[in-house]
Design an enzyme around this catalytic site. Structure first.
Site, PDB file in Angstrom:
ATOM      1  CG  PHE A 140      -5.421   1.365   5.829  1.00  0.00           C
ATOM      2  CD1 PHE A 140      -5.919   0.162   6.313  1.00  0.00           C
ATOM      3  CD2 PHE A 140      -4.072   1.452   5.532  1.00  0.00           C
ATOM      4  CE1 PHE A 140      -5.089  -0.932   6.484  1.00  0.00           C
ATOM      5  CE2 PHE A 140      -3.233   0.358   5.698  1.00  0.00           C
ATOM      6  CZ  PHE A 140      -3.743  -0.835   6.176  1.00  0.00           C
ATOM      7  CG  ASP A 211      -6.308   4.465  -0.117  1.00  0.00           C
ATOM      8  OD1 ASP A 211      -6.443   3.551  -0.948  1.00  0.00           O
ATOM      9  OD2 ASP A 211      -5.599   4.356   0.903  1.00  0.00           O
ATOM     10  CE1 TYR A 236      -2.388  -5.326   0.125  1.00  0.00           C
ATOM     11  CE2 TYR A 236      -0.593  -4.145  -0.919  1.00  0.00           C
ATOM     12  CZ  TYR A 236      -1.461  -4.310   0.133  1.00  0.00           C
ATOM     13  OH  TYR A 236      -1.401  -3.455   1.201  1.00  0.00           O
ATOM     14  CE  LYS A 237      -6.096  -3.397   0.514  1.00  0.00           C
ATOM     15  NZ  LYS A 237      -6.016  -4.267   1.705  1.00  0.00           N
ATOM     16  NE  ARG A 384     -11.346  -6.798   5.524  1.00  0.00           N
ATOM     17  CZ  ARG A 384     -10.258  -6.161   5.098  1.00  0.00           C
ATOM     18  NH1 ARG A 384     -10.210  -4.835   5.133  1.00  0.00           N
ATOM     19  NH2 ARG A 384      -9.209  -6.825   4.692  1.00  0.00           N
TER      20      ARG A 384
END
Lengths: 413, 413
Positions: A140, A211, A236-237, A384
């Site tokens: 990322f 991560d 937040y995911k 996705r």
């Protein structure tokens, strides 16, 4: 749709509905607020709103802030309550989800800032002659940028070595100080072997920074079982903490004596002593820097309560069942349209998302979003779809595939 | 109270009430929610709740997050709306309060993290032979800890020179790379000469990093007028953004080409390009690291609207009138009790707080808080009273002093 198609479809749908009827997590859906007419396959970008969060925010704003004012920092401090302890209370709720001890977690700041903290500490612990930070070329962006920025701050003394994921193992050499890797690739959904890779890195004297952005809350994670050194993740995911929710940092207990290079008063052993020198708080709390963002952190705190009665093994089983069903239903579409599955079929190598390459991925995703099938486009050509077992049913999978089919057929794409 | 005391008191109170009757900011009090029975003199630690914030939080949680879901990141992006632009919208509201151009401000992260960003950039810009970071020995702990931590990360190549405030000017030598100073001392309320000190530092080739924790929103600040290099400040004190509200960073336009050492995807010129290398966004936006904490940031955004119609010169005039009145009413108490005023009487040297030393300061403040007079104890012996012209009247000053008098007399302290 032909008559044959419809018969097949009905049969497939009823099989999925049978799975839903046996779903031990089906009742969790009621704990989320989701808009009508939407199949939300983007919980791996922003988790849905837990029903308990708005009331908690109102309570924090009106009672704790408005009426309690400054007293709320220390109110109930004797029983571990009060805003001062909020990062620690969230850490305690998070610990079982990631296989950490509560005092190995520091909650607050963004994922990026926590990558910086972890990487700086790990580089300090590594033998000074090792000068490579090994990462995935497709990691990322923030992970790559933080490594670049930290290295620039250190006068470029390290090499940030970015290699294709498939070649990482071959680069575990005695040049490498630290690996900085994301367990689940944000584009492909490919899941690395956390324990195995960590063991192979350790065998070469390499420290690991992981991560967990697409891992925490998505399936059981066992950081201590995998002997991980440092890890961090996103609130937040899959943890549903709200847009930009505070992130977390894991520092294995054996590394707690490492210096803290980004330190503030809230990581001090006694913040209100207002001492001139930094004396770290016990455990990972020392990595809390500034005053906790109470509103955002309280939303995350409330969101984590959704997990209190969740068996993470059941969650993982459902996640795999959902992604298996999606891949299976997509097979005929992939045969007729230029869709290439880029997510591994092997369960051990899969996170909780499924991605396809498509040459017109951006336009296809725009059309899907227009129909209420909310997934993500990721450059250059990725569709996705994230699956969140707490609020998805197998019937949602079915609806999503029907929408994808309609869009592809309409567009002739 | 003797009859003479009461007559004097009534006369003093009526004079204060006359000031309140002429107060051009009196109407702003209605924009805050404050509990009954409290005189809140701690807005310099946590600002009071603006009335518009709870509704905004509910809107963000239920509509933007709950119903809009991931679409809220980019909804209305064409008109600068959407969560992606939230840090920039907040920067635009903040800019006039601190004398910055909007593109010189980055909003997000804690004050401590922003000190780190500013100090790292300033040290990079300073001539490499200069090896001193000059700061006040009594600077706020986070400022000291960040300087220590960053210096440790840089292998101790700098000396963090901590000197008494009164001796700072004498230390502006060609050894000094950067000054890291807080404009208003958090204990004494002493205000430094921002423009004058910056000019004297510049004359010696020194870069300046200013902490505006007790300045922003407390009085007009003119960063560009003072030719400041870097500054940062707190969102939760005089800006009333809520507990742990996001902080801000000011980077003068002339320094925008400096490298960013703590960078994430949200500071990239095109975040969704997901590029492997960091290309900074224009202006100070490049200093935004991770995904903005939307809940906390939205509260700050709403809170800043309170300032939209405020003349900052009027706010400063009222602040000085309140602190003058407080000091004057405290005179007879200071004559009878072991109270030592440590806040300067000169207006130019005063922030928006008044502090006294008292040998039993902690116990006195506990008693005051028990009576609803909410100030702060600060080690080792400081009673701190913050005045916020948006929601304080001169009659509040009167009530506070009556409470202090009662506590001191009851305690014989």
């Amino acid at each position: 749709m032909t008559v044959f198609d419809r018969l097949f479809a009905d049969s497939a749908l009823s099989q999925l509905q049978e799975k839903d009827a046996r779903d031990p997590l089906a009742h969790k859906r009621a704990e989320f607020i989701l808009p009508d007419g939407v199949v939300y396959l983007d919980g791996n970008s922003l988790g849905a709103l837990p029903r308990r969060v708005p009331a908690r925010l109102a309570q924090v704003a009106e009672q704790e802030w408005g009426a309690g004012l400054i007293r709320s920092w220390t109110a109930g401090a004797g029983t571990g309550q009060g805003w001062m302890n909020l990062p620690d209370r969230v850490a305690a709720k998070l610990a079982p989800l990631v296989g950490a001890q509560p005092h190995e977690l520091s909650v607050g700041d963004s994922t990026g800032v926590n990558i910086f903290k972890a990487l700086a500490a790990a580089l300090h612990l590594a033998p000074p002659e090792r000068r490579v930070i090994l990462t995935d070329a497709d990691n990322f962006p923030t992970d790559l940028y933080v490594a670049q920025g930290l290295n620039a701050l250190l006068d470029g003394r390290y090499e940030v070595r970015r290699v294709p994921g498939a070649e990482l193992e071959g680069h575990l050499t005695d040049e490498v100080a630290v690996t900085l890797l994301t367990e689940v690739d944000y584009r492909t959904g490919r899941r690395m072997d956390l324990a195995g890779f960590t063991a192979r890195a350790h065998a070469q004297g390499i420290l690991t920074v992981w991560d967990l952005a697409h891992s925490a809350g998505a399936f059981p994670v066992d950081l201590n079982g995998a002997d991980v050194d440092f890890a961090l993740g996103c609130g937040y995911k899959y943890l549903n903490g709200g847009p930009g929710a505070p992130a977390f940092l894991f520092v294995a207990q054996r590394h707690h004596a490492a210096p803290v290079f980004l330190s503030g008063w809230m990581g001090h052993a006694d913040p209100f002593e207002m001492a001139r020198d930094f004396t770290p708080a016990p455990g990972a709390r020392r990595y809390v820097v500034g005053t906790p963002m109470v509103l955002s952190l309280s939303a995350l705190d409330a969101a984590l309560d959704v997990f209190a009665d969740v068996d993470m093994a059941e969650l993982r089983a459902k996640s795999l069942s959902l992604t298996d069903a999606f891949i299976e239903l997509m097979e005929p579409l992939a045969a007729q349209h230029p869709l290439t599955l880029v997510t591994p079929r092997a369960h051990a190598e899969r996170g909780s998302q499924v991605s396809y390459q498509h040459p017109q991925a951006r336009a296809v995703m725009d059309a899907l979003i227009g129909r209420g099938i909310l997934g993500d486009f990721r450059t250059p050509d990725i569709l996705r779809f994230g699956f969140t077992p707490l609020y998805h049913s197998h019937a949602d999978v079915w609806r999503a595939v029907q929408g994808i089919r309609a869009v592809l057929e309409e567009r002739g794409a």
